[in-house]
Design a protein around this motif. Structure first.
Motif, short mmCIF file in Angstrom:
data_model
loop_
_atom_site.label_atom_id
_atom_site.label_comp_id
_atom_site.label_asym_id
_atom_site.label_seq_id
_atom_site.Cartn_x
_atom_site.Cartn_y
_atom_site.Cartn_z
N LEU A 1 -24.54 29.74 12.29
CA LEU A 1 -24.11 28.85 13.36
C LEU A 1 -25.18 27.85 13.82
O LEU A 1 -24.87 26.67 13.97
N PRO A 2 -26.43 28.26 14.02
CA PRO A 2 -27.44 27.26 14.40
C PRO A 2 -27.62 26.16 13.35
O PRO A 2 -27.78 24.99 13.70
N GLY A 3 -27.55 26.51 12.09
CA GLY A 3 -27.67 25.52 11.03
C GLY A 3 -26.51 24.54 11.02
O GLY A 3 -26.68 23.34 10.80
N VAL A 4 -25.32 25.06 11.28
CA VAL A 4 -24.13 24.19 11.33
C VAL A 4 -24.25 23.22 12.51
O VAL A 4 -23.95 22.03 12.38
N ILE A 5 -24.69 23.71 13.65
CA ILE A 5 -24.85 22.85 14.83
C ILE A 5 -25.89 21.76 14.58
O ILE A 5 -25.66 20.58 14.89
N VAL A 6 -27.02 22.13 14.01
CA VAL A 6 -28.06 21.14 13.72
C VAL A 6 -27.58 20.16 12.66
O VAL A 6 -27.81 18.95 12.77
N GLY A 7 -26.88 20.65 11.64
CA GLY A 7 -26.34 19.76 10.60
C GLY A 7 -25.36 18.75 11.18
O GLY A 7 -25.38 17.57 10.83
N TYR A 8 -24.51 19.21 12.10
CA TYR A 8 -23.58 18.29 12.75
C TYR A 8 -24.34 17.26 13.57
O TYR A 8 -24.05 16.06 13.49
N ALA A 9 -25.30 17.71 14.37
CA ALA A 9 -26.02 16.80 15.26
C ALA A 9 -26.86 15.78 14.50
O ALA A 9 -26.94 14.61 14.89
N LEU A 10 -27.48 16.19 13.39
CA LEU A 10 -28.38 15.29 12.67
C LEU A 10 -27.70 14.44 11.60
O LEU A 10 -28.13 13.31 11.36
N PHE A 11 -26.68 14.98 10.96
CA PHE A 11 -26.11 14.28 9.82
C PHE A 11 -24.67 13.81 10.03
O PHE A 11 -24.36 12.64 9.84
N LEU A 12 -23.79 14.71 10.43
CA LEU A 12 -22.37 14.37 10.51
C LEU A 12 -22.04 13.50 11.72
O LEU A 12 -21.26 12.55 11.61
N ARG A 13 -22.63 13.77 12.87
CA ARG A 13 -22.32 13.00 14.08
C ARG A 13 -22.64 11.52 13.92
O ARG A 13 -21.81 10.68 14.28
N PRO A 14 -23.81 11.13 13.39
CA PRO A 14 -24.06 9.69 13.21
C PRO A 14 -23.06 9.02 12.26
O PRO A 14 -22.67 7.87 12.47
N VAL A 15 -22.63 9.74 11.23
CA VAL A 15 -21.65 9.18 10.30
C VAL A 15 -20.32 8.98 11.01
O VAL A 15 -19.69 7.92 10.89
#
Length: 119
Positions: free
Chosen positions: A8-22
């Motif tokens: 879960l922490p990795g998914v949250i960080v992945g969303y915040a750093l990579f998916l959200r800007p896209v």
């Protein structure tokens, strides 16, 4: 269950750093992100700005938490929690009635609040 805590922490960080800007850059979602940039604004927008829907989600989460009461009780070190809750409700069934009346009152109030509104 432990894999959720590890992933879960990795998914949250992945969303915040990579998916959200896209997602933020997509023209189809520009209006959504303009309206809902923070967490609570996003929850409000996803629920269609409806208190009734938010209340339904809260009740759903409460129901799911009650479904998981045995694992939660084991994690808290109290394996007899379900028995204690059942005994408390059986000794005073009025409590369950009061809880259901409160849920009904909040649901009706939220729905009446939405009936009088026009956008």
């Amino acid at each position: 269950m432990i894999w959720i805590a590890a992933v879960l922490p990795g998914v949250i960080v992945g969303y915040a750093l990579f998916l959200r800007p896209v997602l933020h850059a997509l023209p189809q979602l520009k209006d959504f992100y303009a309206e809902a940039d923070g967490f609570w604004q996003k929850v409000w927008a996803v629920c269609g700005r409806s208190v009734t829907i938010i209340w339904g989600v809260v009740l759903q989460l409460l129901g799911q938490a009650l479904q998981w009461i045995d694992p939660i009780a084991s994690a808290l070190g109290d394996p007899e929690l379900r028995t204690q809750i059942t005994d408390a409700l059986q000794t005073n069934p009025k409590v369950l009635g009061y809880v259901l009346m409160a849920i009904s009152f909040i649901t009706i109030a939220a729905r009446l609040r939405g009936i009088g509104k026009t956008e």
